[in-house]
Design an enzyme around this catalytic site. Sequence first.
Site, PDB file in Angstrom:
ATOM      1  N   THR A  13      11.058   3.581   7.423  1.00  0.00           N
ATOM      2  CA  THR A  13      11.133   2.406   6.559  1.00  0.00           C
ATOM      3  C   THR A  13      10.844   2.726   5.098  1.00  0.00           C
ATOM      4  O   THR A  13      10.527   1.844   4.325  1.00  0.00           O
ATOM      5  CB  THR A  13      10.129   1.345   7.039  1.00  0.00           C
ATOM      6  OG1 THR A  13       8.827   1.960   7.114  1.00  0.00           O
ATOM      7  CG2 THR A  13      10.486   0.805   8.400  1.00  0.00           C
ATOM      8  N   SER A 249      -1.531   0.617   1.029  1.00  0.00           N
ATOM      9  CA  SER A 249      -0.337   0.267   1.785  1.00  0.00           C
ATOM     10  C   SER A 249       0.914   0.728   1.082  1.00  0.00           C
ATOM     11  O   SER A 249       0.980   0.764  -0.146  1.00  0.00           O
ATOM     12  CB  SER A 249      -0.267  -1.233   2.001  1.00  0.00           C
ATOM     13  OG  SER A 249       0.186  -1.854   0.824  1.00  0.00           O
ATOM     14  N   LYS A 250       1.914   1.059   1.889  1.00  0.00           N
ATOM     15  CA  LYS A 250       3.134   1.522   1.241  1.00  0.00           C
ATOM     16  C   LYS A 250       3.853   0.369   0.565  1.00  0.00           C
ATOM     17  O   LYS A 250       4.618   0.558  -0.353  1.00  0.00           O
ATOM     18  CB  LYS A 250       4.035   2.290   2.192  1.00  0.00           C
ATOM     19  CG  LYS A 250       4.465   1.638   3.446  1.00  0.00           C
ATOM     20  CD  LYS A 250       5.415   2.625   4.145  1.00  0.00           C
ATOM     21  CE  LYS A 250       5.620   2.260   5.593  1.00  0.00           C
ATOM     22  NZ  LYS A 250       6.467   3.222   6.278  1.00  0.00           N
ATOM     23  N   ARG A 251       3.535  -0.845   0.983  1.00  0.00           N
ATOM     24  CA  ARG A 251       4.167  -2.004   0.333  1.00  0.00           C
ATOM     25  C   ARG A 251       3.782  -2.062  -1.143  1.00  0.00           C
ATOM     26  O   ARG A 251       4.568  -2.439  -1.984  1.00  0.00           O
ATOM     27  CB  ARG A 251       3.739  -3.291   1.020  1.00  0.00           C
ATOM     28  CG  ARG A 251       4.329  -3.354   2.391  1.00  0.00           C
ATOM     29  CD  ARG A 251       4.898  -4.701   2.756  1.00  0.00           C
ATOM     30  NE  ARG A 251       5.589  -4.539   4.015  1.00  0.00           N
ATOM     31  CZ  ARG A 251       5.008  -4.723   5.186  1.00  0.00           C
ATOM     32  NH1 ARG A 251       3.772  -5.145   5.270  1.00  0.00           N
ATOM     33  NH2 ARG A 251       5.679  -4.499   6.305  1.00  0.00           N
ATOM     34  N   GLY A 253       3.300   0.339  -2.937  1.00  0.00           N
ATOM     35  CA  GLY A 253       3.738   1.556  -3.601  1.00  0.00           C
ATOM     36  C   GLY A 253       2.631   2.585  -3.733  1.00  0.00           C
ATOM     37  O   GLY A 253       2.687   3.464  -4.580  1.00  0.00           O
TER      38      GLY A 253
END
Length: 477
Positions: A13, A249-251, A253
């Site tokens: 993802t 979180s990768k959300r 960035g």
Amino acid sequence: MKKVRTRFAPSPTGYLHIGGLRTALYGYLYSKMNNGDFILRIEDTDTARYVDGSVQIIYDTMRDSGIMYDEGPDVGGNYGPYVQSERKSIYTEYAEKLVELGGAYYCFCTPERIETLKDDAGNMRYDKHCLKLSKEEIKAKIAAGEPYVIRQNVPAEGVGSYDDLVYGEISVDYKDIEDGILIKSDGMPTYNFANVIDDHLMGITHVIRGIEYLSSTPKYNLMYDAYGWERPVYIHLPPIMKDAQHKLSKRNGDASYEDFIKKGYTKEAIVNYIALLGWSPKGNVEKMSLNELVQNFSLEGIGKSPAIFDETKMKWLNGEYIKEMTAEEFKVKAYEFLKMSKAYGKYDEDKLLALAKGRVQIFSEIAEKVDFLEEFDKYDLSLFENQKQKSSAALAKEILPKIKEVLLSLPEWSNSALFTALVELSAKLEIKKQALLWITRIAITGKESTAGGATEVADILGKEETLRRIDYSINLL
Ligand code: GLU
């Protein structure tokens, strides 16, 4: 004893973030410390979240970081395919089997009916409506081409418990688990189903993954039990936080492996640092190579409390790796970063690198350490005033011409020759050597602080430029 087999099962993802890589690393370490196998499985059944190119990022990151798998899509193995979208028929077969065993059922409810089951907040609990359908009714509906999903049949009461090796006994009331979808109407499995089938068929003995799956695990265990399969050992990992309130979180960035490489971290330091995110080694040695991590890793050292991602500490660790590099090793890694500095191309590369090494914690700091060489311009004469160094502008005015004279007649231009000559001059003039060195450095840099002292900087600047700057400073005074 069964051979230990662990797996890393990322969903493609986006880039591989630090949390994912930590999960991979722990799986790798645990398998390797037990002479076991480490498997990479790509969990790509959620097509809506699929990001092009991310499978390649996963392969590249794992290879590059050294967290290498024994089996996986691009290396093969006896338990493939290792990509879930290529295993559709396997899931169908096992879903049908689970229906026969009573652990799942066909559901033909329309989206409109599902809509009516939602509460005001939009939450839906399926009401087992289709569980009542007879075998004949189901057959007829399928034959008529009615769309359906397959749902898990979770008992209405009772408690599901298991022992997590990190979090201890976990119990969840079945009444709090919904009859979730195992096979979607397009025939694709959900994660909730595919992870169970794959972990079993791939012979996974230890499931190591993020804490977000801790409370879903009882519903997976229901399936293991229904099939009569042995449950794997579960090891859920504490979350990684950016600070006390926010998850990394990768959300947002935050923190991908690639980004840290781009910022000038070494892969060894990244891997070393992420090993410490949730695991405390025995004793107080924190700097460890991947091999040393394999030797020292232990499940007992994994903590329950959230790990805080502290970039300052990671930088420090990276600095330790840099200190241990030879000039050659440093050059290989630092060169790309040196190229981004203003000083690049103007002075001897090796000298610039030597100036930076030992003074940077990450490679991207190189430019800021050496750029002062190219920033010589009108400066404030008060820089010569320094009581501690016994320096003053008046003294500078008096001795700079003498310094110039000595440097002008210096037969060899090197850091040590410059140093010897200036120390001799200070003895001759009967002034403190640190005063003379301070004055020289200010005169040729115009900066209060620089990486490297007077003679190291003069050596890099070369004779002509050093003398030009001394002339400039004499005029300024
Ligand atoms: N595909 C899941 C994820 O990326 C894997 C969870 C697991 O390891 O079971 O979060």
